[in-house]
Scaffold this motif. Structure first.
Motif, short mmCIF file in Angstrom:
data_model
loop_
_atom_site.label_atom_id
_atom_site.label_comp_id
_atom_site.label_asym_id
_atom_site.label_seq_id
_atom_site.Cartn_x
_atom_site.Cartn_y
_atom_site.Cartn_z
N GLY A 207 0.82 -1.21 0.00
CA GLY A 207 0.00 0.00 0.00
C GLY A 207 0.84 1.26 0.00
O GLY A 207 0.52 2.24 -0.69
N ARG A 208 1.93 1.24 0.78
CA ARG A 208 2.85 2.40 0.78
C ARG A 208 3.48 2.59 -0.59
O ARG A 208 3.59 3.71 -1.09
N MET A 209 3.87 1.49 -1.22
CA MET A 209 4.46 1.58 -2.56
C MET A 209 3.44 2.13 -3.56
O MET A 209 3.77 2.97 -4.41
N LEU A 210 2.18 1.71 -3.45
CA LEU A 210 1.14 2.21 -4.36
C LEU A 210 0.88 3.70 -4.14
O LEU A 210 0.66 4.44 -5.10
N ASP A 211 0.92 4.14 -2.89
CA ASP A 211 0.74 5.57 -2.61
C ASP A 211 1.84 6.39 -3.27
O ASP A 211 1.57 7.44 -3.88
N ILE A 212 3.08 5.93 -3.13
CA ILE A 212 4.21 6.65 -3.73
C ILE A 212 4.10 6.65 -5.26
O ILE A 212 4.33 7.66 -5.92
N ALA A 213 3.72 5.50 -5.83
CA ALA A 213 3.57 5.42 -7.28
C ALA A 213 2.53 6.41 -7.78
O ALA A 213 2.72 7.07 -8.81
N SER A 214 1.43 6.53 -7.05
CA SER A 214 0.37 7.47 -7.44
C SER A 214 0.83 8.92 -7.31
O SER A 214 0.63 9.74 -8.21
N GLN A 215 1.48 9.22 -6.18
CA GLN A 215 1.92 10.59 -5.94
C GLN A 215 2.98 11.05 -6.94
O GLN A 215 2.97 12.21 -7.37
N GLU A 216 3.88 10.12 -7.31
CA GLU A 216 5.00 10.50 -8.17
C GLU A 216 4.81 10.05 -9.62
O GLU A 216 5.72 10.18 -10.44
N ARG A 217 3.62 9.53 -9.93
CA ARG A 217 3.28 9.08 -11.29
C ARG A 217 4.28 8.05 -11.80
O ARG A 217 4.83 8.16 -12.90
N LEU A 218 4.49 7.03 -10.97
CA LEU A 218 5.39 5.94 -11.31
C LEU A 218 4.59 4.66 -11.55
O LEU A 218 3.49 4.51 -11.06
N ARG A 219 5.18 3.75 -12.29
CA ARG A 219 4.60 2.42 -12.42
C ARG A 219 4.79 1.68 -11.11
O ARG A 219 5.84 1.76 -10.48
N SER A 220 3.79 0.93 -10.66
CA SER A 220 3.89 0.16 -9.41
C SER A 220 4.27 -1.28 -9.74
O SER A 220 3.60 -1.95 -10.54
N VAL A 221 5.34 -1.77 -9.09
CA VAL A 221 5.87 -3.10 -9.39
C VAL A 221 6.15 -3.84 -8.08
O VAL A 221 6.84 -3.33 -7.20
N VAL A 222 5.63 -5.06 -7.99
CA VAL A 222 6.00 -5.97 -6.91
C VAL A 222 6.92 -7.03 -7.49
O VAL A 222 6.56 -7.72 -8.44
N VAL A 223 8.12 -7.13 -6.92
CA VAL A 223 9.08 -8.17 -7.33
C VAL A 223 8.98 -9.31 -6.34
O VAL A 223 9.14 -9.10 -5.13
N THR A 224 8.73 -10.51 -6.85
CA THR A 224 8.63 -11.67 -5.97
C THR A 224 9.39 -12.84 -6.58
O THR A 224 9.97 -12.71 -7.67
N PHE A 225 9.39 -13.97 -5.88
CA PHE A 225 10.24 -15.11 -6.28
C PHE A 225 9.42 -16.40 -6.34
O PHE A 225 8.61 -16.68 -5.46
N GLU A 226 9.66 -17.16 -7.39
CA GLU A 226 9.05 -18.48 -7.55
C GLU A 226 10.11 -19.44 -8.09
O GLU A 226 10.80 -19.09 -9.06
N PRO A 227 10.25 -20.61 -7.46
CA PRO A 227 9.59 -21.01 -6.21
C PRO A 227 10.08 -20.19 -5.03
O PRO A 227 11.02 -19.41 -5.16
N HIS A 228 9.43 -20.38 -3.90
CA HIS A 228 9.85 -19.68 -2.69
C HIS A 228 11.32 -20.00 -2.44
O HIS A 228 11.74 -21.16 -2.53
N PRO A 229 12.17 -19.00 -2.14
CA PRO A 229 13.60 -19.27 -1.93
C PRO A 229 13.90 -20.41 -0.96
O PRO A 229 14.85 -21.16 -1.18
N ARG A 230 13.11 -20.55 0.08
CA ARG A 230 13.38 -21.63 1.04
C ARG A 230 13.14 -23.01 0.44
O ARG A 230 13.69 -24.00 0.92
N GLN A 231 12.30 -23.10 -0.60
CA GLN A 231 12.13 -24.38 -1.27
C GLN A 231 13.39 -24.79 -2.02
O GLN A 231 13.66 -25.98 -2.20
N VAL A 232 14.15 -23.82 -2.48
CA VAL A 232 15.39 -24.09 -3.22
C VAL A 232 16.56 -24.29 -2.26
O VAL A 232 17.38 -25.20 -2.44
N ILE A 233 16.62 -23.47 -1.23
CA ILE A 233 17.76 -23.47 -0.34
C ILE A 233 17.69 -24.57 0.69
O ILE A 233 18.71 -25.09 1.15
N ALA A 234 16.47 -24.99 1.09
CA ALA A 234 16.31 -26.02 2.12
C ALA A 234 17.06 -27.28 1.74
O ALA A 234 17.02 -27.74 0.60
#
Length: 321
Positions: free
Chosen positions: A46-73
């Motif tokens: 939500g904080r990232m979306l607020d900043i994106a709206s205020q500063e007219r930026l694209r909103s991006v969530v970077v995530t990982f698949e598979p979950h890192p712990r599935q690889v590292i375990a």
């Protein structure tokens, strides 16, 4: 919402297709595994979306698949129990209104990358991060060595800004995926949902079962999970909801070993969808769990089981969100 996928230097993008590059664009970005997409995660996004709206930026969530712990375990005993499978995470992220979900395919090579490589190559060079939002305890890069200090050190040098979101608590308890897993294991669904900020979701493909439900007047669909690491809550009967063909349907759902009609050799997921009669074999379905009705119980006869199911169904029919 668009989805971009990064793997070994290549990016595919749902809008432009496999043969075209992911568009570099000034963006507000946040990074994390986001397993559960719980209330603490939602505060960061939500904080990232607020900043994106205020500063007219694209909103991006970077995530990982598979979950890192599935690889590292090192072994199955230490593997993570996932709160959200990839398709579930996509639905949850889309509901939050982000522009792009940027999925990094996590493998041993990527795990070896330094936090500075990740910031420069992924966040800056590929995405175009101008503002990065993280949680107060976030770590990334090899051995999770990157975090607030690394970002703040590089921010001035490389032309982006950093925002750190403080800890979020509910009833004086810390929001964490670990806490939510514990609540689900204990069958405390309402409390788990309060931490998640949404009903817990279970998804999978509809497969053929034994057909016993239909014989006693309660036809069910059997759900096969896409990933065996998905966390199933404590065995029992649940009130749930599913969305099919543009409509919402109440669901009476059982998770467990069906002690009355089976040898108890393995857990199954069965859903009796109220008011829906079409075939769903082969389709992926998503189920949102609202309330736990009772434990599983072994009944003396199928008639006794049918009588209890009729009571359970009435509870589902009367349930109001």
């Amino acid at each position: 919402m668009h989805v971009a996928e990064y793997h070994n230097g290549s990016v595919s993008y749902t809008t432009t297709g496999q043969d075209n590059p992911f568009p570099l664009m000034a963006s507000a970005v946040t990074v994390g595994s986001y397993d559960g997409v719980h209330v603490g995660h939602r505060r960061i996004i939500g904080r990232m979306l607020d900043i994106a709206s205020q500063e007219r930026l694209r909103s991006v969530v970077v995530t990982f698949e598979p979950h890192p712990r599935q690889v590292i375990a090192s072994g199955r005993s230490s593997a993570i129990e996932l709160l959200t499978l990839p398709s579930e995470k996509r639905l949850l992220m889309e509901s939050l209104g982000i522009d792009v979900l940027f999925v990094v395919r996590f493998d041993a090579l990527f795990a070896s990358r330094s936090s500075e490589w990740f910031i420069q190559h992924i966040l800056l060079d590929l995405i175009g991060a101008r503002h990065i939002v993280i949680g107060y305890d976030h770590g990334f890069g090899r051995d999770r060595t990157g975090g607030r200090r690394t970002l703040e050190k590089l921010a001035g040098e490389r032309g982006f800004s950093v925002d750190v979101v403080d800890e979020v608590r509910l009833h004086d308890e810390h929001f964490s995926s670990t806490r939510i897993r514990t609540l689900l294991h204990e069958g405390r669904l309402r409390e788990a949902n309060a931490f998640l900020g949404a009903p817990y979701m279970i998804s999978g493909q509809v497969v053929h079962g034994q057909g016993l439900g239909r014989k006693i007047g309660f036809p069910t669909v059997n759900i096969k999970l896409a990933d065996p690491d998905k966390l199933l809550p404590r065995h029992g009967v649940y009130i749930a909801e599913t969305h099919l063909d543009g409509q919402k349907y109440k669901v009476m759902m059982n998770i467990g070993i069906r002690p009355t009609v089976s040898d108890g050799s393995g857990a199954v997921i069965e859903a009796h969808i109220l008011g829906y009669s079409s075939s769903l074999y082969g389709r992926e379905v998503h189920l949102w769990l609202f309330e736990r009705l009772r434990d599983e119980k072994k009944f003396e006869s199928l008639d006794a089981l049918r009588e209890q199911l009729q009571k359970d169904k009435k509870m589902v029919e009367l349930f109001q969100k």
